[in-house]
Design an enzyme around this catalytic site. Structure first.
Site, PDB file in Angstrom:
ATOM      1  N   HIS A 245     -12.777   2.647  -5.963  1.00  0.00           N
ATOM      2  CA  HIS A 245     -13.082   3.987  -5.861  1.00  0.00           C
ATOM      3  C   HIS A 245     -14.250   5.255  -5.600  1.00  0.00           C
ATOM      4  O   HIS A 245     -14.038   6.441  -5.642  1.00  0.00           O
ATOM      5  CB  HIS A 245     -13.400   3.766  -8.144  1.00  0.00           C
TER       6      HIS A 245
ATOM      7  N   ASP B 168       8.391   1.489  -3.863  1.00  0.00           N
ATOM      8  CA  ASP B 168      10.388   0.290  -4.132  1.00  0.00           C
ATOM      9  C   ASP B 168      10.069  -0.199  -2.624  1.00  0.00           C
ATOM     10  O   ASP B 168      10.498   0.641  -1.431  1.00  0.00           O
ATOM     11  CB  ASP B 168      11.641   0.787  -3.970  1.00  0.00           C
TER      12      ASP B 168
END
Length: 449
Positions: A169, A392
């Site tokens: 992060h 996807d």
């Protein structure tokens, strides 16, 4: 029920997970030596934990799917090669991302838990089971000096695949995370390269060289309790509340019915939903009217800084904004009261405010932890704008998207778009058990018809 609570399994389930392979993936072409200075927007997150995401997919042929994912990862890392690097320091002690072709690259773990179906895990409340599916739990971003900046775990399930990811992060925020994920999916679906290239010049957003003397903390033992025993960490519950499109529309229309005269424009979906959650969580905590409560949101500054940065800016361009009020005031007033406070705080965070925040931090750097968000806080990370259900890889959309146990505390919320699409939103909320129990019975919060 418009705001549906995902039903959890009460019994503690064992995944019987077995790690079958560990490897590393590098960019498929030589990149050479690269260095990217961490800037003021990045540095405060060095003491956060790796940011974890978990996506579940239905599908068969696990080995083939993993091979495709690893091949696609090698291609996408040509553009996103920072994730194959590590954190280092220059000779003056300024933190940076360092990439070199000799570094190991992204860590990839393969595992099997094939007695468990996708549906068993997508309806589970607690992350204690899910923790096994995501790498780097409890690992600080500062450890990126000795570990890869991205670790991925592919776990074979009875009828699909769990993809657990841990992103450093200090190197990237949510916008950059999902830019990377969508680019990886594009490659796996046949694109030769990402449709949107990452903008990697961090110093265009802020070019102040900050020298920090940071090292990894010594492991701390829990403080002793009154009887001398070690005090355990507080037990928290996590739950997903699914708000349908009609529930979101009702929340938004209600708060916009009688807007105060001092607001500049209608309340957004985010502002309306945030107020709804803030008020009801505060009520569920059974606080005193004179207690304070804090609403915190991590705001994307890409379009707020001067000059504005592109959406494809790769790094952290977020800052926390805080709104404070007394519990009695928040509860006694209609939702417009809280929504107005949130809207004004967000609107006030312009280029001047961002610059002042950065200068203040640079004059007295404070390495904070995620849980420093404020007393009795409700804190929002992630965004329903992230198109997480479009990730996807060639065998369908994810069944559900969740965050891992890292960077979670009482009052932490991750917002995701609902899988049903439209304006539906999933609210992943962490609370103390008593407050969560009361919230589950709050029909006004759940928006029950």
């Amino acid at each position: 029920m418009a705001g549906e609570v995902l039903v959890e399994k009460q019994e503690e389930q064992s995944l019987k997970l077995k790690v079958t392979n560990k490897s590393h993936v590098k960019p498929e072409e030589k990149i050479g030596k690269k260095e990217y200075q961490l800037v003021t927007f990045d540095l405060p997150y060095l003491a956060f934990y790796y940011n974890q995401k978990l996506l579940f997919y239905k599908g068969e042929g696990f080995e083939g799917l993993v091979e495709k994912l690893k091949d696609g990862l090698a291609v996408v890392l040509k553009e996103f090669h920072q994730l194959g690097g590590k954190i280092g320091k220059d000779e003056e002690g300024v933190f940076r991302v360092e990439f070199d072709d000799d570094l190991p690259g992204v860590e990839v773990i393969e595992a099997v838990a094939d007695e468990v179906a996708v549906a068993d895990l997508t309806l589970t409340e607690s992350s204690s089971i899910l923790k096994e599916l995501i790498p780097y739990s409890g690992v600080l971003n500062l450890e990126g000096m000795h570990r890869p900046l991205l670790a991925v775990q592919f776990t074979k399930l009875k009828d699909g695949l769990a993809m657990g990811l841990a992103f450093n992060h200090a190197v990237l925020d949510g916008t950059s995370t999902w830019h990377f994920m969508s680019s990886w999916a594009e490659i796996c679906c046949g694109a030769p390269f990402p449709s949107v290239q990452p903008f990697q010049e961090r110093t265009k957003a802020r070019n102040t060289r900050m020298k920090l003397d940071l090292s990894l903390p010594e492991p701390k033992s829990p403080p002793p309790s009154a009887n001398g025993d070690a005090k355990p960490e507080p037990v928290l519950r996590e739950k997903i509340f699914k708000f349908s499109e009609s529930a979101i529309d009702k929340i938004k229309s209600t708060v916009n019915e009688a807007p105060p005269s001092d607001v500049s424009k209608p309340f957004s979906t985010f502002q309306a939903l945030s107020t709804h959650i803030w008020r009801h969580v505060t009520h569920a905590r059974s606080l005193k009217p004179e207690d304070y409560t804090v609403f915190t949101v991590f705001v994307d500054c890409r379009k707020r800084v001067d000059p504005p940065m592109p959406e494809a800016y790769f790094g952290n361009l977020i800052q926390a904004i805080f709104t404070v009020t007394a519990v009695g005031l928040l509860s006694a007033h209609p939702p417009q009261f809280g929504a107005t406070m949130i809207q004004k705080a967000i609107e006030a965070h312009d280029a001047k405010a961002i610059d002042e925040r950065n200068k203040d931090w640079e004059s007295a750097p404070k390495i904070f932890q995620f849980k420093d968000a404020g007393i009795n806080c409700v804190t929002v990370g992630s965004s329903p704008r992230f198109k997480v259900y479009d990730i996807d890889f060639g065998w369908g959309k994810p069944e559900i998207v969740r965050s891992g146990p890292n960077n979670k505390f009482d009052g932490m919320i991750y917002l995701y778009p609902g899988k049903s699409g439209g304006r539906s939103i999933d609210v992943e909320l962490t609370l103390e058990p008593e407050a969560m129990g009361r919230l589950e019975q709050d029909k006004e919060f759940l928006m029950e018809v």
